[in-house]
Motif scaffolding. Structure first.
Motif, mmCIF file in Angstrom:
data_model
loop_
_atom_site.group_PDB
_atom_site.id
_atom_site.type_symbol
_atom_site.label_atom_id
_atom_site.label_comp_id
_atom_site.label_asym_id
_atom_site.label_seq_id
_atom_site.Cartn_x
_atom_site.Cartn_y
_atom_site.Cartn_z
ATOM 1 N N TYR A 279 5.642 12.817 -35.419
ATOM 2 C CA TYR A 279 4.645 12.134 -34.593
ATOM 3 C C TYR A 279 4.801 12.507 -33.130
ATOM 4 C CZ TYR A 279 1.697 8.383 -32.775
ATOM 5 O OH TYR A 279 0.713 7.667 -32.138
ATOM 6 N N LEU A 280 3.685 12.769 -32.491
ATOM 7 C CA LEU A 280 3.665 13.149 -31.086
ATOM 8 C C LEU A 280 2.543 12.379 -30.400
ATOM 9 C CD1 LEU A 280 5.059 15.056 -29.075
ATOM 10 C CD2 LEU A 280 3.363 16.787 -29.655
ATOM 11 N N PRO A 281 2.833 11.251 -29.770
ATOM 12 C CA PRO A 281 1.769 10.448 -29.147
ATOM 13 C C PRO A 281 0.989 11.261 -28.113
ATOM 14 C CG PRO A 281 3.838 9.222 -29.217
ATOM 15 C CD PRO A 281 4.162 10.639 -29.606
ATOM 16 N N PHE A 282 -0.308 11.004 -28.055
ATOM 17 C CA PHE A 282 -1.152 11.731 -27.107
ATOM 18 C C PHE A 282 -0.649 11.569 -25.679
ATOM 19 C CE2 PHE A 282 -4.525 11.285 -30.454
ATOM 20 C CZ PHE A 282 -4.695 12.649 -30.663
ATOM 21 N N GLY A 283 -0.050 10.417 -25.369
ATOM 22 C CA GLY A 283 0.430 10.173 -24.017
ATOM 23 C C GLY A 283 1.565 11.087 -23.600
ATOM 24 N N ILE B 258 -2.016 19.295 -17.050
ATOM 25 C CA ILE B 258 -2.954 18.183 -17.165
ATOM 26 C C ILE B 258 -2.529 17.269 -18.301
ATOM 27 C CG2 ILE B 258 -5.373 17.514 -17.383
ATOM 28 C CD1 ILE B 258 -4.861 19.342 -15.029
ATOM 29 N N PRO B 259 -2.324 15.985 -18.050
ATOM 30 C CA PRO B 259 -2.061 15.069 -19.172
ATOM 31 C C PRO B 259 -3.223 15.093 -20.156
ATOM 32 C CG PRO B 259 -1.618 14.001 -17.063
ATOM 33 C CD PRO B 259 -2.322 15.289 -16.752
ATOM 34 N N TYR B 260 -2.902 15.083 -21.444
ATOM 35 C CA TYR B 260 -3.961 15.218 -22.439
ATOM 36 C C TYR B 260 -4.970 14.082 -22.359
ATOM 37 C CZ TYR B 260 -6.297 16.588 -26.689
ATOM 38 O OH TYR B 260 -7.252 17.010 -27.572
ATOM 39 N N ILE B 261 -4.523 12.892 -22.007
ATOM 40 C CA ILE B 261 -5.435 11.750 -21.917
ATOM 41 C C ILE B 261 -5.978 11.579 -20.509
ATOM 42 C CG2 ILE B 261 -4.400 10.509 -23.852
ATOM 43 C CD1 ILE B 261 -2.849 8.820 -21.836
ATOM 44 N N PHE B 262 -5.866 12.624 -19.687
ATOM 45 C CA PHE B 262 -6.353 12.549 -18.314
ATOM 46 C C PHE B 262 -7.882 12.598 -18.299
ATOM 47 C CE2 PHE B 262 -7.584 14.772 -14.344
ATOM 48 C CZ PHE B 262 -7.096 13.859 -13.429
#
Length: 544
Positions: A400-404, A434-438
């Protein structure tokens, strides 16, 4: 675009009272206006709305019907499937049905008398609602409505009360299922005007629930452990999320929706197989439109609609079968299922295709490669281009790799991009990682949202304002003690590389000069069209 139907919720406050204009909506022709109906003098059987549940044995049934509902001056047809229907076998010998019209839920009851042959007789009219509503203009109005049998008007484009009929017979079989006779239409009529207000049902059945029902053990929370569930839901990359799973000697329970801890799907263990019966019943849940929930097996077809992938589901009658490894407690299946708000049509809350349940681990590792779903090249007439890509919340080894925790880099041709505040004016500083949830939200002078970085589910879109790009690349990565664990670089032309030569910051702010369209030097561009020169190339760009 997802293939699921959300039932519209119609409130009394939103109901139009222009009943004299109601007619069936017809997309093929200009709708006609129905005639003004005459006020009826039929005697109301039940003169008071039954607002309190009558004494007796209460049973929850499965409501299926075809219906019409009003919107503005017209009424629209829909099929209603899976709602909760409550019936009380009264201590007074009568039978009471709550909310008999599928799209109208005032919380009141109508009364039916038992016949000697097991059928039920509903004497009509019966009061169904009295109170205050608001019309389309927000004006309050006192209303008094009743249930009547209806018939088509002379023009055939609307319903009106059938004054010749004052009884409706309902059939009832041994398991309690209740259904209307073919051709009967029951609807809501305004007592003051005698006009149909737009709600009615026909082909109604209140079915007894006979499917296998999940009975959750009392110690489920003690037995449950966190596992990782990986599945496909129509996108080009898998989704993954932690879920609670409880293992027993002969059964496995999966909490299929973590925000609803009462929703446990149950599978029966048989050697190295786990079987979930088709349309396993999860119960009635008021939070989900007051509908019955089932584990529905489905087949599906992946469809691309204007660059967006989704699964088109069709119900199946086959059980869902998992391969099961009892030593590693891993389940896998190629079958597909949805947690469905009904059993005859696809209206789902959650979807699981190619489902895998495995031991949970959040071990840091290189992320799976992203998938580029769209690359829109820069067009001068639009002044922008865009790349869309998706990322699974998983490492390359399916942990598991959280989007954050995920970041991404963008490559224009073979150059690493550093996004500059001069071009992306809502950035506070240059940004390469860039953060993925940016998501930076811009608003123009008309308050329209203009996102340069846009997040949607497990997808990300990045806008750019530069011409003559041959391809765009994406690489995702995570930080592990200061080190970057990277995916491959995925390019819009399908090329996959682990690295590129001579990577450097693209358009580094140092040495870059800006000019307006008159050739005047500008220290910091605002909104408008400008010229940028960094000593190597000169480009026109737009600040929105």
């Amino acid at each position: 675009m997802r293939h699921y139907l959300l039932l519209a919720v119609f409130t009394l406050a939103a109901l139009s009272m222009q009943a004299q204009k109601l007619c069936f909506a017809d997309e093929a022709a200009e709708p006609k206006t129905s005639q003004v109906l005459k006020k009826t003098s039929a005697k109301t059987v039940c003169k008071e709305v039954i607002k309190v549940q009558p004494e007796g044995e209460k049973t929850c049934y499965y409501h299926v019907s075809d219906a019409y509902y009003p919107t503005g001056d017209y009424v629209y047809k829909r099929h209603y499937d899976g709602g909760a229907a409550y019936v009380v076998d009264g201590t007074d010998g009568n039978v009471y049905i709550k909310n008999p019209i599928s799209a109208f839920s005032p919380g009141s009851w109508i009364k039916a008398e038992r016949n000697g042959d097991g059928a039920l007789t509903v004497k009509l009219p019966q009061d169904i609602y009295d109170g205050i509503i608001e019309d389309d203009n927000g004006n309050e109005q006192a209303v008094d409505w009743e249930v009547r049998l209806l018939k088509l008007n002379d023009e055939g484009n609307s319903y009106e009360p059938d004054n010749a009929r004052t009884e409706m017979v309902l059939n009832r079989d041994e398991d309690g299922t209740i259904w209307m006779n073919a051709g009967d239409v029951i609807g809501i009529v305004d007592k003051a005007t005698g006009e149909w207000i737009g709600f009615c049902d026909y082909n109604t059945r209140l079915e007894a629930i006979n499917e296998y029902k999940v009975v959750v053990p009392e110690d489920i929370n003690d037995k449950a452990e966190k596992c990782l569930v990986i599945y496909n839901y129509g996108e080009r990359v898998p989704m993954a999320e932690p879920m609670n799973v409880a293992f027993y000697d002969n059964e496995i329970y999966i909490n299929v929706r973590q925000k609803n801890p009462e929703l446990w799907m149950c599978g029966k263990i048989e050697g190295n197989k786990v079987t979930v019966p088709a349309f396993e019943y999860l119960g009635i849940h008021e939070d989900f439109f007051g509908k019955h929930l089932f584990v529905a097996p489905v087949t599906y077809e992946q469809i691309n609609d204007d660059g967006i992938w989704y699964n088109y589901y069709m119900l199946s009658n086959n059980d869902i079968v998992f391969d099961y490894d009892p030593e590693t407690r891993t389940l896998t299946t190629e079958d597909a299922l949805v947690i469905n708000t009904g059993k005859y049509s696809v209206e789902y809350l959650t979807e699981f295709c190619e489902m895998k349940v495995k031991k949970y681990s959040d071990k840091i590792g290189c992320p799976k490669d992203p998938v580029i779903s769209s690359f829109f090249k820069y067009l001068a007439k639009d002044d922008w281009g865009m790349i869309e890509f998706q990322q699974a919340p998983l490492t390359a080894s399916d942990d598991y790799l959280p989007f954050g925790n995920i970041f991404f880099n963008i490559f224009f041709d073979d150059q690493l991009v550093t996004f500059q505040p001069e071009e992306y004016i809502y950035l506070k500083e240059p940004m390469t990682d860039i953060p993925y949830i940016f998501q930076e939200i811009e608003k123009d002078e008309d308050n329209n949202i203009l996102p340069d970085f846009e997040v949607y589910g497990n997808g990300q879109a990045v806008y750019y304002y530069r011409d003559n790009l041959e391809r765009v690349g994406v690489q995702t990565f995570v930080y592990d003690n200061g080190n970057k664990l990277k995916s491959n670089i995925i390019y819009s032309d399908g090329t996959v590389v682990s690295s590129v030569n001579d990577i450097h910051d693209f358009d580094n702010a140092k040495g870059t000069r800006y000019y307006d369209m008159q050739g005047r030097s500008i220290s910091k561009p605002q909104r408008g069209i400008y010229i940028r020169s960094n000593g190597k190339q000169t480009q026109k760009f737009v600040v929105r």
